[in-house]
Motif scaffolding. Structure first.
Motif, PDB file in Angstrom:
ATOM      1  N   MET A  81      30.879  60.267  30.646  1.00 42.29           N
ATOM      2  CA  MET A  81      32.192  59.950  31.611  1.00 42.29           C
ATOM      3  C   MET A  81      31.363  59.210  32.917  1.00 42.29           C
ATOM      4  SD  MET A  81      34.083  63.423  30.783  1.00 42.29           S
ATOM      5  CE  MET A  81      34.636  63.631  32.448  1.00 42.29           C
ATOM      6  N   GLU A  82      30.455  59.818  33.126  1.00 44.66           N
ATOM      7  CA  GLU A  82      29.618  59.345  34.213  1.00 44.66           C
ATOM      8  C   GLU A  82      29.006  57.651  34.152  1.00 44.66           C
ATOM      9  OE1 GLU A  82      28.740  59.098  37.956  1.00 44.66           O
ATOM     10  OE2 GLU A  82      29.486  60.701  37.258  1.00 44.66           O
ATOM     11  N   ALA A  83      28.721  57.491  32.774  1.00 47.44           N
ATOM     12  CA  ALA A  83      28.416  55.887  32.707  1.00 47.44           C
ATOM     13  C   ALA A  83      29.695  55.027  32.895  1.00 47.44           C
ATOM     14  CB  ALA A  83      27.846  55.820  31.113  1.00 47.44           C
ATOM     15  N   VAL A  84      30.761  55.676  32.190  1.00 39.85           N
ATOM     16  CA  VAL A  84      32.019  54.654  32.614  1.00 39.85           C
ATOM     17  C   VAL A  84      32.621  54.718  33.924  1.00 39.85           C
ATOM     18  CG1 VAL A  84      34.483  54.758  31.793  1.00 39.85           C
ATOM     19  CG2 VAL A  84      32.756  55.307  30.031  1.00 39.85           C
ATOM     20  N   LEU A  85      32.559  55.613  34.605  1.00 38.02           N
ATOM     21  CA  LEU A  85      32.853  55.751  35.827  1.00 38.02           C
ATOM     22  C   LEU A  85      31.646  54.739  36.705  1.00 38.02           C
ATOM     23  CD1 LEU A  85      33.503  59.401  37.094  1.00 38.02           C
ATOM     24  CD2 LEU A  85      35.301  57.513  37.057  1.00 38.02           C
ATOM     25  N   GLN A  86      30.546  54.746  36.602  1.00 39.06           N
ATOM     26  CA  GLN A  86      29.622  54.040  37.184  1.00 39.06           C
ATOM     27  C   GLN A  86      29.973  52.510  37.019  1.00 39.06           C
ATOM     28  OE1 GLN A  86      27.484  55.120  39.370  1.00 39.06           O
ATOM     29  NE2 GLN A  86      27.100  52.875  39.852  1.00 39.06           N
ATOM     30  N   LYS A  87      30.401  52.248  35.586  1.00 39.46           N
ATOM     31  CA  LYS A  87      30.473  50.834  35.317  1.00 39.46           C
ATOM     32  C   LYS A  87      31.763  50.286  35.939  1.00 39.46           C
ATOM     33  CE  LYS A  87      29.886  47.183  32.163  1.00 39.46           C
ATOM     34  NZ  LYS A  87      28.884  46.340  32.712  1.00 39.46           N
ATOM     35  N   LEU A  88      32.791  51.034  36.065  1.00 40.38           N
ATOM     36  CA  LEU A  88      34.152  50.706  36.645  1.00 40.38           C
ATOM     37  C   LEU A  88      33.790  50.474  38.015  1.00 40.38           C
ATOM     38  CD1 LEU A  88      36.579  53.191  34.866  1.00 40.38           C
ATOM     39  CD2 LEU A  88      36.765  50.694  34.971  1.00 40.38           C
ATOM     40  N   LYS A  89      33.136  51.306  38.649  1.00 40.29           N
ATOM     41  CA  LYS A  89      32.465  51.025  40.096  1.00 40.29           C
ATOM     42  C   LYS A  89      31.985  49.519  40.416  1.00 40.29           C
ATOM     43  CE  LYS A  89      32.534  55.916  41.356  1.00 40.29           C
ATOM     44  NZ  LYS A  89      31.623  57.055  41.343  1.00 40.29           N
ATOM     45  N   GLU A  90      30.994  49.175  39.369  1.00 39.11           N
ATOM     46  CA  GLU A  90      30.459  47.981  39.477  1.00 39.11           C
ATOM     47  C   GLU A  90      31.253  46.939  39.191  1.00 39.11           C
ATOM     48  OE1 GLU A  90      27.146  48.105  36.486  1.00 39.11           O
ATOM     49  OE2 GLU A  90      26.528  49.973  37.613  1.00 39.11           O
ATOM     50  N   GLU A  91      32.463  47.212  38.354  1.00 40.20           N
ATOM     51  CA  GLU A  91      33.389  46.256  38.111  1.00 40.20           C
ATOM     52  C   GLU A  91      34.431  45.914  38.963  1.00 40.20           C
ATOM     53  OE1 GLU A  91      32.592  43.965  35.240  1.00 40.20           O
ATOM     54  OE2 GLU A  91      30.746  44.901  35.130  1.00 40.20           O
ATOM     55  N   GLY A  92      34.567  46.662  39.785  1.00 38.75           N
ATOM     56  CA  GLY A  92      35.622  46.633  40.928  1.00 38.75           C
ATOM     57  C   GLY A  92      36.719  47.379  40.453  1.00 38.75           C
ATOM     58  N   GLY A  93      36.363  48.602  39.771  1.00 38.82           N
ATOM     59  CA  GLY A  93      37.527  49.690  39.451  1.00 38.82           C
ATOM     60  C   GLY A  93      38.382  49.206  38.198  1.00 38.82           C
ATOM     61  N   TYR A  94      38.132  48.138  37.321  1.00 43.20           N
ATOM     62  CA  TYR A  94      38.826  47.763  36.204  1.00 43.20           C
ATOM     63  C   TYR A  94      38.061  47.266  35.190  1.00 43.20           C
ATOM     64  CZ  TYR A  94      42.337  45.440  33.540  1.00 43.20           C
ATOM     65  OH  TYR A  94      43.082  44.939  32.271  1.00 43.20           O
ATOM     66  N   SER A  95      38.360  47.724  33.851  1.00 40.44           N
ATOM     67  CA  SER A  95      37.660  47.075  32.689  1.00 40.44           C
ATOM     68  C   SER A  95      38.937  46.669  31.685  1.00 40.44           C
ATOM     69  CB  SER A  95      36.801  48.093  32.233  1.00 40.44           C
ATOM     70  OG  SER A  95      36.295  47.730  30.846  1.00 40.44           O
ATOM     71  N   GLU A  96      38.711  45.701  31.019  1.00 44.65           N
ATOM     72  CA  GLU A  96      39.599  45.251  29.839  1.00 44.65           C
ATOM     73  C   GLU A  96      39.410  46.062  28.569  1.00 44.65           C
ATOM     74  OE1 GLU A  96      39.316  41.143  29.206  1.00 44.65           O
ATOM     75  OE2 GLU A  96      40.355  40.705  31.209  1.00 44.65           O
ATOM     76  N   CYS A  97      38.445  46.950  28.653  1.00 43.05           N
ATOM     77  CA  CYS A  97      38.098  47.759  27.337  1.00 43.05           C
ATOM     78  C   CYS A  97      39.075  48.982  27.557  1.00 43.05           C
ATOM     79  CB  CYS A  97      36.770  48.340  27.333  1.00 43.05           C
ATOM     80  SG  CYS A  97      35.466  46.938  26.839  1.00 43.05           S
ATOM     81  N   ASN A  98      39.676  49.501  26.483  1.00 39.81           N
ATOM     82  CA  ASN A  98      40.565  50.661  26.436  1.00 39.81           C
ATOM     83  C   ASN A  98      40.217  51.218  25.120  1.00 39.81           C
ATOM     84  OD1 ASN A  98      42.287  49.212  24.501  1.00 39.81           O
ATOM     85  ND2 ASN A  98      43.767  48.948  25.931  1.00 39.81           N
ATOM     86  N   ASP A  99      40.952  52.313  24.581  1.00 48.24           N
ATOM     87  CA  ASP A  99      40.680  52.791  23.294  1.00 48.24           C
ATOM     88  C   ASP A  99      41.086  52.165  22.189  1.00 48.24           C
ATOM     89  OD1 ASP A  99      43.395  53.073  24.201  1.00 48.24           O
ATOM     90  OD2 ASP A  99      43.931  55.152  23.362  1.00 48.24           O
ATOM     91  N   ASP A 104      32.382  46.523  18.847  1.00 49.33           N
ATOM     92  CA  ASP A 104      31.451  45.903  19.477  1.00 49.33           C
ATOM     93  C   ASP A 104      31.432  45.476  20.997  1.00 49.33           C
ATOM     94  OD1 ASP A 104      30.017  45.713  17.146  1.00 49.33           O
ATOM     95  OD2 ASP A 104      30.955  43.904  16.350  1.00 49.33           O
ATOM     96  N   SER A 105      32.889  45.376  21.618  1.00 57.31           N
ATOM     97  CA  SER A 105      33.026  45.147  22.869  1.00 57.31           C
ATOM     98  C   SER A 105      32.750  46.059  23.842  1.00 57.31           C
ATOM     99  CB  SER A 105      34.546  44.846  22.872  1.00 57.31           C
ATOM    100  OG  SER A 105      34.806  44.424  24.350  1.00 57.31           O
ATOM    101  N   ILE A 106      33.137  47.463  23.384  1.00 62.53           N
ATOM    102  CA  ILE A 106      32.764  48.565  23.992  1.00 62.53           C
ATOM    103  C   ILE A 106      30.930  48.761  23.705  1.00 62.53           C
ATOM    104  CG2 ILE A 106      33.189  51.248  23.628  1.00 62.53           C
ATOM    105  CD1 ILE A 106      35.647  50.845  22.761  1.00 62.53           C
ATOM    106  N   LYS A 107      30.660  48.585  22.679  1.00 58.67           N
ATOM    107  CA  LYS A 107      29.142  48.640  22.830  1.00 58.67           C
ATOM    108  C   LYS A 107      28.430  47.807  23.556  1.00 58.67           C
ATOM    109  CE  LYS A 107      25.117  48.563  19.316  1.00 58.67           C
ATOM    110  NZ  LYS A 107      24.848  48.429  18.104  1.00 58.67           N
TER     111      LYS A 107
END
Length: 140
Positions: A81-99, A104-107
């Protein structure tokens, strides 16, 4: 070989060794032979590299199965959860990845399995820290 005193979940030092079809031979705490399974490695590693690992299983032959992720659901989900939050902060609060994204894209983007990613974003959604849509995930 003397009795192995390692326990599941123990933090250990590993040195990356020989690569095989199923995984990577590692030296655990400069003492034990171990195996890091290829399908559980979400980062680039090279022979001779020193890393921190966690004991998954101590086999009857004295060899040790290790993981680069802490063992135990609670520890792992919090870290993810911390890693996802960190990545979202780095990416401007958004990622095209979802459930529904390709594993491979998630990895590639999040350095974790799809299962780990889904449990992490599920936890963040319950905590009202992200929203999940067909287009991706967004920091709230």
């Amino acid at each position: 070989m003397e009795e192995n005193e390692l326990k599941i979940g123990d933090k250990v030092d590993i040195v990356i060794g020989r690569f095989t079809k199923i995984g990577i031979h590692v030296l655990v705490n400069e003492e034990y032979e171990g195996m890091l399974y290829r399908n559980e490695v979400y980062q680039k590693v090279r022979e001779g590299q020193k890393l921190e690992g966690f004991v998954k299983k101590v086999r009857e032959d004295g060899k040790v199965d290790v993981s680069l992720q802490p063992q135990g659901f609670k520890k792992t989900i919090d870290q993810n959860m911390e890693a996802v939050l960190q990545k979202l902060k780095e990416e401007g609060g958004y990622s095209e990845c979802n459930d529904k994204s390709d594993p491979d894209s998630i990895k590639y983007h999040f350095k974790m399995s799809k299962k780990a990613f889904k449990s992490a974003i599920g936890g963040l959604y319950k905590l009202k820290k992200i929203s999940i849509s067909e287009n991706g995930i967004k920091l709230l």
